[in-house]
Design a protein around this motif. Sequence first.
Motif, mmCIF file in Angstrom:
data_model
loop_
_atom_site.group_PDB
_atom_site.id
_atom_site.type_symbol
_atom_site.label_atom_id
_atom_site.label_comp_id
_atom_site.label_asym_id
_atom_site.label_seq_id
_atom_site.Cartn_x
_atom_site.Cartn_y
_atom_site.Cartn_z
ATOM 1 N N ARG A 169 1.832 -9.068 26.400
ATOM 2 C CA ARG A 169 2.063 -7.622 26.496
ATOM 3 C C ARG A 169 3.554 -7.326 26.672
ATOM 4 O O ARG A 169 4.092 -6.384 26.067
ATOM 5 C CB ARG A 169 1.261 -7.051 27.666
ATOM 6 N N ASP A 177 6.026 -9.178 25.596
ATOM 7 C CA ASP A 177 6.690 -9.418 24.311
ATOM 8 C C ASP A 177 6.533 -8.224 23.382
ATOM 9 O O ASP A 177 7.483 -7.819 22.691
ATOM 10 C CB ASP A 177 6.111 -10.673 23.640
ATOM 11 N N LEU A 178 5.335 -7.652 23.354
ATOM 12 C CA LEU A 178 5.102 -6.484 22.504
ATOM 13 C C LEU A 178 5.896 -5.282 23.001
ATOM 14 O O LEU A 178 6.410 -4.486 22.198
ATOM 15 C CB LEU A 178 3.608 -6.158 22.465
ATOM 16 N N GLY A 202 9.395 -4.988 21.807
ATOM 17 C CA GLY A 202 9.587 -4.716 20.391
ATOM 18 C C GLY A 202 9.252 -5.876 19.473
ATOM 19 O O GLY A 202 9.469 -5.790 18.259
ATOM 20 N N ARG A 203 8.727 -6.955 20.012
ATOM 21 C CA ARG A 203 8.343 -8.082 19.169
ATOM 22 C C ARG A 203 6.982 -7.815 18.524
ATOM 23 O O ARG A 203 6.139 -7.130 19.096
ATOM 24 C CB ARG A 203 8.258 -9.371 19.982
ATOM 25 N N SER A 204 6.782 -8.390 17.366
ATOM 26 C CA SER A 204 5.468 -8.329 16.738
ATOM 27 C C SER A 204 4.624 -9.494 17.245
ATOM 28 O O SER A 204 5.127 -10.416 17.899
ATOM 29 C CB SER A 204 5.600 -8.406 15.215
ATOM 30 N N LEU A 205 3.335 -9.449 16.924
ATOM 31 C CA LEU A 205 2.470 -10.552 17.338
ATOM 32 C C LEU A 205 2.932 -11.878 16.731
ATOM 33 O O LEU A 205 2.867 -12.926 17.365
ATOM 34 C CB LEU A 205 1.026 -10.266 16.924
ATOM 35 N N LEU A 206 3.419 -11.828 15.497
ATOM 36 C CA LEU A 206 3.842 -13.052 14.827
ATOM 37 C C LEU A 206 5.094 -13.654 15.447
ATOM 38 O O LEU A 206 5.333 -14.856 15.317
ATOM 39 C CB LEU A 206 4.082 -12.777 13.337
ATOM 40 N N SER A 207 5.894 -12.829 16.106
ATOM 41 C CA SER A 207 7.142 -13.331 16.692
ATOM 42 C C SER A 207 7.069 -13.448 18.210
ATOM 43 O O SER A 207 8.084 -13.690 18.855
ATOM 44 C CB SER A 207 8.310 -12.413 16.302
ATOM 45 N N SER A 208 5.885 -13.293 18.779
ATOM 46 C CA SER A 208 5.729 -13.365 20.234
ATOM 47 C C SER A 208 5.727 -14.821 20.701
ATOM 48 O O SER A 208 4.815 -15.584 20.352
ATOM 49 C CB SER A 208 4.419 -12.693 20.654
#
Length: 357
Positions: A90, A92-93, A96-102
């Motif tokens: 949460r 990480d999101l 501003g990170r996406s799920l792929l970059s978390s």
Amino acid sequence: MLTVLDAFVGQLGLGAVLALFALAAVTVPVLVVQYRRFGVVDRGRAAGAYLFAAYAAFVVALTLLPLPSPDDVVCVGRNLDPLAFVGAVRDDLADGRSLLSSPALFQLLYNVVMFVPGGVLLRRSFGWSLPRVLVAALLASAAIEAVQGSGILGLYDCAYRVLDVDDVLTNVSGALIGALLAPAVVLVPRPGHVAGRTGRSGPLRRATAASVDLLLVSIVGGSDPLLVGACLLLVFVAVPVLAGGATPGQHLVRAAVVQPDGRPAGRRALALRGVLISGPWFLVAVFAQWSGDRAAELPGLVVVAPLVVQAGLVAAVIGTATVRRDNRAPQDVLTGTELHVRERTGVRARRAGSGST
């Protein structure tokens, strides 16, 4: 992310090296266990054991390696709060990170996927029940975390990898997924229905027994030619003559030297057979000691000649037993003997019981 990927590739390389060492270490023990338990090698079980050894080596590399220099160690804390990864994802999101970059999600999936192959192998190749697979995964993951949290069992002053209870949860989840998928993973071998055999011993059983015997000689004899010679006589002459026609290695793989008609071989034939085997190895040991003491003065080919001769002796024995239809090696032909498979005790007892009724 590139740095993480580079580190991951490096760990895979270390895992491949460890896997080679692991396979070398377990090759003979796996065969011995197969011969002892089943009388033959179950290819499915053996392949599963080798795959699991390689897999375990990769897990060690991915969780504990590479070992940092003590000067480069950065002490880290520990996480004992279950499901803390939910908050990490949460955060990480929220950044501003996406799920792929978390990074947190990557770590979560990494820990799940790492234990999936273990669940598949234990369930499919070893036939373990689902609860047993989960208990094994729990113990293995907890052991890894304990080693990480203790600074590799005190090798370092502090832990350089986080002891994380969430890793245990995700590892066990991965093993559960693997165990559930196991029936569908047809590429992974399954145990077969094996039946004990009798008659002449094949080249693989012979090679396994010889590996055990020569390893025993090398461990006890070391590099002293006289001690090596004594061990060779003990293993290949005294033990077969006094203990039913089988060396220690042959006892382990349920084999024995007999006459061609299956009757026990005579002591003279056993002694001669043992001398034919141990004599060349003793001469090679003497030459190896002599050339090793003069390595600086002799050509390199002379120094490595003992290894070449040893390889040639093994190739001659196993190769001859392989190409001959009767599976006899040179020492068998010269002494009028054969290496036969012994029946397992339970099979022999049942056969004797059925014959008496």
